[in-house]
Design an enzyme around this catalytic site. Structure first.
Site, PDB file in Angstrom:
ATOM      1  N   ASP A 165      -2.470   3.983   2.747  1.00  0.00           N
ATOM      2  CA  ASP A 165      -2.248   2.648   2.489  1.00  0.00           C
ATOM      3  C   ASP A 165      -1.351   2.818   1.026  1.00  0.00           C
ATOM      4  O   ASP A 165      -1.632   2.146   0.295  1.00  0.00           O
ATOM      5  CB  ASP A 165      -3.291   1.708   2.494  1.00  0.00           C
ATOM      6  N   HIS A 173       0.625  -1.730   2.094  1.00  0.00           N
ATOM      7  CA  HIS A 173       0.411  -3.392   2.791  1.00  0.00           C
ATOM      8  C   HIS A 173       1.025  -4.249   1.862  1.00  0.00           C
ATOM      9  O   HIS A 173       0.986  -5.516   2.169  1.00  0.00           O
ATOM     10  CB  HIS A 173      -0.863  -3.487   3.093  1.00  0.00           C
ATOM     11  N   GLY A 224      -5.685  -9.969  -4.503  1.00  0.00           N
ATOM     12  CA  GLY A 224      -4.623  -9.697  -5.568  1.00  0.00           C
ATOM     13  C   GLY A 224      -4.828  -8.363  -6.014  1.00  0.00           C
ATOM     14  O   GLY A 224      -4.026  -7.976  -6.878  1.00  0.00           O
ATOM     15  N   ASN A 225      -6.045  -7.917  -6.182  1.00  0.00           N
ATOM     16  CA  ASN A 225      -6.433  -6.545  -6.668  1.00  0.00           C
ATOM     17  C   ASN A 225      -5.730  -5.395  -5.867  1.00  0.00           C
ATOM     18  O   ASN A 225      -5.515  -4.211  -6.266  1.00  0.00           O
ATOM     19  CB  ASN A 225      -7.757  -6.182  -6.764  1.00  0.00           C
ATOM     20  N   SER A 226      -5.112  -5.721  -4.657  1.00  0.00           N
ATOM     21  CA  SER A 226      -4.641  -4.506  -3.935  1.00  0.00           C
ATOM     22  C   SER A 226      -3.654  -3.880  -4.750  1.00  0.00           C
ATOM     23  O   SER A 226      -2.438  -4.369  -5.155  1.00  0.00           O
ATOM     24  CB  SER A 226      -4.107  -5.178  -2.535  1.00  0.00           C
TER      25      SER A 226
END
Lengths: 299, 202
Positions: free
Chosen positions: B85, B57, B154-156
């Site tokens: 993901d 994503h 923003g850690n994704s």
């Protein structure tokens, strides 16, 4: 990385040590809560999570579902006691909450096991819950109590249980009920089926004391408590308290609100004596009363 | 007191030093990823010659990657997996610091974990927590790691590491306040068919 690694190992070992005594409690729709195997065959959980009195089951750590019966509950401290038969679950290791300090790392354990970590945020003295229960020590936590965590153990870094977590005693704060309170309440629930609270059998209403009376009573607060009801044959009636008396102090401590009276009397054992300072027809008098036991309210 | 010299230990407590060291190590292997379709997040340098792992994503075809030193570089998508993901990106670089990958099947409930990422554009921010739960296992290692740890969008795609600084997961989402991460062993299985530096992708 030795220190960090050793903390990680300690935390994982603490979970491993307690997990055998942690069960899921099915006593409300949809969301199981957590319980702790406190004494042989006795599971302690949070009262507010026990919605039904019957058809209660627990799920053991190995996944087995076991029938449980409600022994008794104390909404005041938000504790409920369940009994399970033929259990081979290990018992929780109970720690000494006296060794707990503000800033200590602790884990909250939910059934599964699932855990959250944090620190002891504040410790305080004895306090009374909004539901009228007496808790030995205020234990405020900086951690997340996830859904279903209520009734589960708070453990120290050695895996010893130092309290029971609940979100039922405060909307804002994450709190735990200390081991000493849990043991005291559980034992009383098992022995008597309810927690006894001292009681005087009077209805009281705050009333402002006239300046002239206050001058005669050194240390009295501005407010006294007017006796508006005396329960026939209750402790106050037996001591000769009359309608219209004004209670100003108990055992020498001024009482300016009905909560002050509950705090003094609620913590007393039935049979103990309390000395009341009253104003009768404008003159101070001392009355000695024998504290009674509040009749249990049947649901 | 005369003649008495008090010794002040100015070293940080061992645990603080360890946490700082783990954070520094993770910052060297964490990149910012700006996907061509508008996604933004973090990524992990999995192999030193330019294999980046991130969330699908965040980016799955072309992306602008900002390396730890601040150098921006174009990356192209190699593969992506909708179920977990995950996305693998390749960029032309050599000798990058790459993740030391741990075995996610050996995680225990209560184990300390550390995440590094760029929540709200704050590059290299660290958060610490513990493993919240393992399983329910469908097949070994196939479910997400759940951690009691604070994440932000923003850690994704960024790393979740153990107390030794070994990457044991890729942070993927926040559910009910919990951090969910793709286990490193799932990442390894996802990368295996790519045969990208086959010696190190195991």
């Amino acid at each position: 990385m030795d220190a960090l690694l050793s903390l990680s190992n300690d935390l994982a070992a603490a979970v491993e040590r307690v997990r055998g005594a942690v069960v899921a409690v099915n006593a409300r729709p949809r969301l199981p809560s957590t319980g702790v195997h406190w004494r042989p065959g006795i599971i302690v959980t949070a009262d507010h999570t026990v919605r039904s009195d019957e058809d209660i089951t627990i799920i053991a750590p190995d996944g087995r579902t076991v029938a449980a019966s409600l022994v008794a509950r104390d909404p005041g401290t938000d504790l409920a006691v369940l009994r399970v038969h033929d259990t081979d679950l290990p018992l929780a290791d109970l720690g000494d909450p006296g060794s707990l300090k503000v800033g200590h790392i602790v884990l909250a354990v939910g059934h599964g096991p699932r855990v959250s970590w944090g620190v002891v945020s504040a410790l305080g003295g004895r306090w009374r819950t909004w539901r009228g229960g007496e808790i030995d020590q205020l234990m405020r936590l900086d951690l997340t109590l996830y859904p279903g965590f209520s009734g589960g153990p708070l453990v120290d870094v050695k895996g010893r249980v130092v309290g029971i977590n609940t979100s039922g005693l405060s909307r804002q704060l994450e709190l735990a009920i200390p081991v000493s309170t849990v043991t005291r309440v559980a034992d009383e629930l098992i022995d008597k089926g309810h927690v006894s609270r001292g009681f005087l059998g009077v209805g009281l209403q705050p009333a402002r004391l006239p300046e002239a009376f206050r001058r005669r009573l050194t240390g009295a607060s501005e407010i006294g408590l007017l006796v508006v009801n005396v329960q026939p044959d209750g402790p106050a009636a037996k001591a000769g308290v009359l309608l219209g008396d004004v209670l100003v102090a108990l055992d020498g401590a001024p009482v300016g609100a009905t909560e002050d009276v509950q705090a003094v009397v609620g913590a007393r054992r039935a049979g103990s004596t309390v000395t009341a300072t009253i104003l009768r027809a404008g003159a101070p008098a001392e009355v000695s009363m024998t504290v009674g036991e509040r009749p249990s309210r049947r649901r | 007191m005369p003649g008495h010299s008090e010794t002040h230990d100015t070293r940080p407590p061992a645990i603080d030093g360890d946490l700082t060291a783990v954070t520094e190590r993770l910052r060297r292997i964490t990149v910012q990823v700006h996907g061509s379709s508008g996604g933004t997040g973090s990524g992990v340098i999995w192999i030193s010659n330019g294999l980046i792992v991130t969330n699908a994503h965040v980016a799955r075809d072309t992306a602008a990657v900002v390396l730890p030193g601040g150098r921006a570089i174009e990356a192209r998508g190699l593969a992506w997996d909708p179920e977990y993901d995950l996305a693998a990106l390749a960029l032309d670089a050599e000798g990058l610091s790459a993740a030391d990958v741990g075995d996610s099947d050996r995680l225990r409930v209560g184990d300390l974990v550390v995440a590094v990422g760029s929540p709200f554009g704050l590059v290299g921010a660290v958060t610490a927590g513990v493993i919240h739960a393992i399983g329910p296992r469908r097949t070994a290692g196939s479910s997400f790691i759940r951690a009691d740890l604070r994440l932000a969008p923003g850690n994704s795609g960024g790393p979740l590491a153990d107390a030794r600084g070994r990457v044991i997961g890729i942070n993927a989402m926040i559910v009910g306040g919990l951090a969910l991460a793709v286990p490193s062993n799932v990442v390894a299985r996802f990368l295996a068919p790519l045969r990208y530096g086959a010696a190190t992708v195991s």
